[in-house]
Design a protein around this motif. Structure first.
Motif, PDB file in Angstrom:
ATOM      1  N   LYS A 107       0.833  -1.205   0.000  1.00 42.74           N
ATOM      2  CA  LYS A 107       0.000   0.000   0.000  1.00 42.74           C
ATOM      3  C   LYS A 107       0.870   1.257   0.000  1.00 42.74           C
ATOM      4  CE  LYS A 107      -3.681   2.383   2.355  1.00 42.74           C
ATOM      5  NZ  LYS A 107      -4.519   2.516   3.515  1.00 42.74           N
ATOM      6  N   THR A 108       1.951   1.241   0.790  1.00 40.88           N
ATOM      7  CA  THR A 108       2.893   2.345   0.827  1.00 40.88           C
ATOM      8  C   THR A 108       4.034   2.009  -0.130  1.00 40.88           C
ATOM      9  OG1 THR A 108       2.344   2.763   3.137  1.00 40.88           O
ATOM     10  CG2 THR A 108       4.382   3.724   2.318  1.00 40.88           C
ATOM     11  N   ALA A 109       4.205   2.834  -1.152  1.00 41.54           N
ATOM     12  CA  ALA A 109       5.177   2.526  -2.207  1.00 41.54           C
ATOM     13  C   ALA A 109       6.624   2.618  -1.729  1.00 41.54           C
ATOM     14  CB  ALA A 109       4.964   3.448  -3.397  1.00 41.54           C
ATOM     15  N   GLY A 110       6.880   3.413  -0.712  1.00 39.93           N
ATOM     16  CA  GLY A 110       8.232   3.552  -0.175  1.00 39.93           C
ATOM     17  C   GLY A 110       8.178   4.200   1.191  1.00 39.93           C
ATOM     18  N   TYR A 111       9.278   4.123   1.918  1.00 37.91           N
ATOM     19  CA  TYR A 111       9.327   4.753   3.242  1.00 37.91           C
ATOM     20  C   TYR A 111      10.770   4.888   3.703  1.00 37.91           C
ATOM     21  CZ  TYR A 111      10.123   0.041   5.009  1.00 37.91           C
ATOM     22  OH  TYR A 111      10.655  -1.209   5.226  1.00 37.91           O
ATOM     23  N   VAL A 112      10.957   5.772   4.686  1.00 35.85           N
ATOM     24  CA  VAL A 112      12.232   5.924   5.377  1.00 35.85           C
ATOM     25  C   VAL A 112      11.915   5.904   6.864  1.00 35.85           C
ATOM     26  CG1 VAL A 112      14.211   7.444   5.827  1.00 35.85           C
ATOM     27  CG2 VAL A 112      13.240   7.305   3.525  1.00 35.85           C
ATOM     28  N   THR A 113      12.558   4.995   7.587  1.00 34.57           N
ATOM     29  CA  THR A 113      12.408   4.930   9.039  1.00 34.57           C
ATOM     30  C   THR A 113      13.676   5.515   9.646  1.00 34.57           C
ATOM     31  OG1 THR A 113      11.113   2.899   8.792  1.00 34.57           O
ATOM     32  CG2 THR A 113      11.965   3.402  10.993  1.00 34.57           C
ATOM     33  N   HIS A 114      13.489   6.498  10.533  1.00 34.96           N
ATOM     34  CA  HIS A 114      14.648   7.167  11.132  1.00 34.96           C
ATOM     35  C   HIS A 114      14.367   7.499  12.582  1.00 34.96           C
ATOM     36  CE1 HIS A 114      12.473  11.010  10.799  1.00 34.96           C
ATOM     37  NE2 HIS A 114      12.139  10.615   9.562  1.00 34.96           N
ATOM     38  N   GLU A 115      15.432   7.867  13.297  1.00 33.97           N
ATOM     39  CA  GLU A 115      15.256   8.264  14.690  1.00 33.97           C
ATOM     40  C   GLU A 115      14.479   9.576  14.758  1.00 33.97           C
ATOM     41  OE1 GLU A 115      19.063   8.932  16.539  1.00 33.97           O
ATOM     42  OE2 GLU A 115      19.590  10.534  15.161  1.00 33.97           O
ATOM     43  N   ALA A 116      13.945   9.879  15.907  1.00 37.82           N
ATOM     44  CA  ALA A 116      13.196  11.124  16.080  1.00 37.82           C
ATOM     45  C   ALA A 116      14.168  12.305  16.006  1.00 37.82           C
ATOM     46  CB  ALA A 116      12.472  11.123  17.421  1.00 37.82           C
ATOM     47  N   PRO A 117      13.896  13.266  15.119  1.00 35.36           N
ATOM     48  CA  PRO A 117      14.760  14.446  15.047  1.00 35.36           C
ATOM     49  C   PRO A 117      14.715  15.225  16.360  1.00 35.36           C
ATOM     50  CG  PRO A 117      13.381  14.276  13.098  1.00 35.36           C
ATOM     51  CD  PRO A 117      12.862  13.282  14.090  1.00 35.36           C
TER      52      PRO A 117
END
Length: 173
Positions: A45-55
């Motif tokens: 459903k989501t074509a792409g993503y970036v998982t990162h730490e909380a800014p």
């Protein structure tokens, strides 16, 4: 079975890739650790993503969230300008215009990105907020409206306007 959004993502996959790359690049520029990146997944459903730490600051959250708006919009205009210098109706011209359109159509931050800006802004307003934090409210509303209007192809209308700015296609009006 493909859903319409998945089909559009498949046809415009370069834009999805650049969108996620922009998020990742802004994370790197602001020193925010990236845990995982999916540049393109057409079967999800989501074509792409970036998982990162909380800014750690509002500024970092803001720029990481709007990175694709900056990078994809600029990329669309630049590719359109390059296309305007090629032979009309040549393979290279069509390729550049497709890339430009694909990238431009994926410029807008997602609702999730806009919510990140809004929630971070609310947090800072409670503590040491500034006038800049109040601007996140209309920004959130504009992104939310743009994302809802994508049902009516607003993201592609935006991309076509960027193509015109770059000179790759002649004005519609």
């Amino acid at each position: 079975m493909f859903l319409p959004g998945q089909l559009i993502s498949l046809l415009t996959f370069p834009g999805v890739i650049v969108h996620e790359w922009a998020h990742k690049k802004f994370c790197e520029w602001f020193g925010v650790k990236v845990y995982e990146v999916a540049y393109f997944r057409f079967w999800q459903k989501t074509a792409g993503y970036v998982t990162h730490e909380a800014p750690s600051t509002f500024k970092k959250t803001f720029w990481i969230s709007v990175g694709p708006l900056v990078v994809n919009s600029l990329g669309c205009v630049i590719l359109s300008a390059i296309a305007s210098q090629t032979l009309p109706q040549s393979f290279l011209n069509y390729l550049l215009l497709w890339l430009a359109l694909s990238i431009g159509a994926h410029s807008f931050p997602s609702d999730h990105d806009a919510k990140n800006i809004l929630e971070t802004s609310k947090h800072y307003l409670k503590n040491e907020g500034s006038t800049l934090h109040y601007l996140s409210y209309p920004f959130f509303i504009l992104i939310w409206i743009a994302n809802k209007l994508s049902f009516f192809w607003f993201d592609f209308i935006y991309a076509f306007l960027l193509l015109q700015i770059g000179g790759g296609i002649s004005p519609i009006f």
